[in-house]
Design a protein around this motif. Structure first.
Motif, short mmCIF file in Angstrom:
data_model
loop_
_atom_site.label_atom_id
_atom_site.label_comp_id
_atom_site.label_asym_id
_atom_site.label_seq_id
_atom_site.Cartn_x
_atom_site.Cartn_y
_atom_site.Cartn_z
N LEU A 64 0.84 -1.20 0.00
CA LEU A 64 0.00 0.00 0.00
C LEU A 64 0.87 1.25 0.00
O LEU A 64 0.68 2.15 -0.81
N TRP A 65 1.84 1.31 0.92
CA TRP A 65 2.72 2.50 1.00
C TRP A 65 3.47 2.70 -0.30
O TRP A 65 3.60 3.81 -0.80
N ARG A 66 3.99 1.61 -0.85
CA ARG A 66 4.75 1.68 -2.10
C ARG A 66 3.86 2.18 -3.25
O ARG A 66 4.26 3.06 -4.03
N THR A 67 2.65 1.64 -3.35
CA THR A 67 1.72 2.03 -4.41
C THR A 67 1.35 3.49 -4.31
O THR A 67 1.37 4.22 -5.30
N LEU A 68 1.02 3.94 -3.09
CA LEU A 68 0.61 5.33 -2.90
C LEU A 68 1.78 6.29 -3.12
O LEU A 68 1.60 7.40 -3.62
N PHE A 70 4.10 6.04 -5.26
CA PHE A 70 4.35 6.20 -6.68
C PHE A 70 3.12 6.69 -7.44
O PHE A 70 3.02 6.52 -8.65
N GLY A 71 2.17 7.27 -6.71
CA GLY A 71 1.01 7.89 -7.35
C GLY A 71 -0.11 6.93 -7.71
O GLY A 71 -1.04 7.31 -8.43
N GLY A 72 -0.04 5.71 -7.23
CA GLY A 72 -1.11 4.75 -7.50
C GLY A 72 -2.37 5.09 -6.73
O GLY A 72 -2.36 5.94 -5.84
N SER A 73 -3.46 4.44 -7.07
CA SER A 73 -4.72 4.70 -6.39
C SER A 73 -4.90 3.77 -5.20
O SER A 73 -4.29 2.71 -5.13
N PHE A 74 -5.76 4.18 -4.30
CA PHE A 74 -6.06 3.40 -3.11
C PHE A 74 -6.85 2.17 -3.53
O PHE A 74 -7.76 2.26 -4.35
N PRO A 75 -6.53 0.97 -3.00
CA PRO A 75 -7.25 -0.24 -3.41
C PRO A 75 -8.68 -0.25 -2.89
O PRO A 75 -9.01 0.43 -1.93
N THR A 76 -9.52 -1.03 -3.54
CA THR A 76 -10.91 -1.17 -3.12
C THR A 76 -11.20 -2.61 -2.74
O THR A 76 -10.44 -3.52 -3.06
N CYS A 77 -12.31 -2.81 -2.05
CA CYS A 77 -12.75 -4.14 -1.67
C CYS A 77 -14.27 -4.19 -1.79
O CYS A 77 -14.96 -3.32 -1.25
N THR A 78 -14.77 -5.20 -2.48
CA THR A 78 -16.22 -5.35 -2.62
C THR A 78 -16.70 -6.70 -2.12
O THR A 78 -17.88 -6.99 -2.20
N GLU A 79 -15.81 -7.53 -1.60
CA GLU A 79 -16.20 -8.85 -1.12
C GLU A 79 -17.07 -8.73 0.12
O GLU A 79 -16.87 -7.86 0.95
N GLY A 80 -18.02 -9.61 0.25
CA GLY A 80 -18.85 -9.67 1.44
C GLY A 80 -19.71 -8.45 1.67
O GLY A 80 -20.13 -8.17 2.78
#
Length: 125
Positions: A64-68, A70-80
């Motif tokens: 998460l820290w690495r992705t953010l 480098f300008g990546g977007s925050f991940p999402t979750c739709t399970e459950g």
């Protein structure tokens, strides 16, 4: 019909054994697991204390820290039935997580200091 097809491939006893093992695997309790990275991040953020309290959370939060960074977007979750929404703020993100029971948790994710603060109000019982 299924038993007859399996009997052709594995023999009568093999078919019954195969079906029994399959049913047992569905009936046995399974540990809760998030199958994708976004859901792993959400579960780790919901951990009291540090989101890396448990060894299983170190890799998803590090990613998460690495992705953010480098300008990546925050991940999402739709399970459950979990719903997530993010809003970019000055030094990171404001994250809201809604669960099927109607509860909503809010977090501030500071990418500058790599800290996560639970900003949900505590409701007294």
């Amino acid at each position: 019909m299924i038993v007859r097809c399996l009997s052709r491939w594995t023999g009568g006893l093999g078919a019954v054994t195969f079906l029994g093992a399959g049913l047992a695997s569905f009936a046995a309790p399974q540990p809760a697991r998030a199958s994708d990275w976004g859901c792993q991040v959400i579960l780790c953020l919901a951990t009291p204390g540090s989101p890396t309290t448990y060894a299983q959370c170190v890799a998803p939060i590090t990613k998460l820290w690495r992705t953010l960074a480098f300008g990546g977007s925050f991940p999402t979750c739709t399970e459950g039935g979990v719903g997530t929404s993010t809003r970019k703020i000055r030094d990171g993100y404001q994250l809201q997580v809604a669960t099927p029971d109607g509860s909503v948790s809010s977090y501030t994710v500071n990418t500058k200091t790599q800290t996560i603060t639970n900003t949900s109000p505590t409701v007294a019982p």
